[in-house]
Design an enzyme around this catalytic site. Sequence first.
Site, PDB file in Angstrom:
ATOM      1  CB  SER A 149      -0.961  -0.052   1.196  1.00 44.51           C
ATOM      2  OG  SER A 149      -1.999   0.878   1.071  1.00 44.51           O
ATOM      3  CG  ASP A 243      -7.119  -2.267  -3.904  1.00 43.27           C
ATOM      4  OD1 ASP A 243      -7.509  -1.096  -3.753  1.00 43.27           O
ATOM      5  OD2 ASP A 243      -6.045  -2.685  -3.430  1.00 43.27           O
ATOM      6  CG  HIS A 273      -5.971  -1.845  -0.102  1.00 43.78           C
ATOM      7  ND1 HIS A 273      -5.194  -1.469  -1.190  1.00 43.78           N
ATOM      8  CD2 HIS A 273      -5.390  -1.272   0.978  1.00 43.78           C
ATOM      9  CE1 HIS A 273      -4.203  -0.699  -0.779  1.00 43.78           C
ATOM     10  NE2 HIS A 273      -4.300  -0.563   0.531  1.00 43.78           N
TER      11      HIS A 273
END
Length: 308
Positions: A149, A243, A273
Amino acid sequence: MDYEKLIDEETWDFIQKTGELYPDDAVDMSIEEQRRIYDSMAQEFRVPRPDVVSVEEVSANGVPVRIYTAGDPTRTVLFCHGGGFVVGGLDSHDDVCAEICAQTGYRVVAADYRLAPEHKHPAAFEDAWVVLGWIEAAYGKGIVLVGDSAGANLCAAVAHHARGRTEAILGQVLIYGAFGGDVNQGSYIEHAQAPMLTREDVLYYHDIRVDGAAPENDPLYAPLSDSDFSNLPPTVLVSADCDPVRDDSRDYRDRILAAGGKAHWINEPGLIHGYLRARHSVTRARDSFERISVAVEALGQGVWSYED
């Protein structure tokens, strides 16, 4: 988007448990409260470190790091954690780092970079860059960048900045990263209301990194905004299909390939995610984490087994 069909029961159980611990409206809470409940949520999913792994915490030229070792490692992973540049730290991804260490045999150095909004861009990048230099000075070349991320964004920024400055980076593994793609098309629209991360969440995290407007053409903020994708290290991108930031991984791969580099994109169907925390409860996540570990180990050995 029919997530009931796309996402299996195991993953829904993970989503539900995560939602109970870290609610969807967390971004509306104070920064202190966001961090408190995120850390508490991470602790709930945390598993013990493998017995073979030992850890120590030191200062890497002023940046706190946690070093994981198992045996006599010949390679080092620089790990940057996710959390939207706002939450997370050494404890939130401790078990992930420990398992990467155990599965690859490599040393893992997790960077506790400064967080927004107290520390705006480029503070987080600056810390990651300092840690890279510290690793090279302490352990030599042979570094693999790994992040999830926000941490994937930081690793990519480091790789872009490293060209012409160091030859220590062997490759990078970037897990469901947001690299500054167009938020008004593709997966950002298709999965605007995805479980675990929405388009609005992404915009919130974009905005909180900076004062005022986001910088333009700044690859340290948004690697996809770079005008030059040549001479980047071999790159493996792993995304979750459900996502909003999914297409950033595809686009980043395409830019590297167009510039003549090595890049491979793995898009994980039915995953969302933040699925790294599900690797002990969700079969799809477990399989993906295995692919991630294999990629990290291979890049450290200079092995490229993908054909795009």
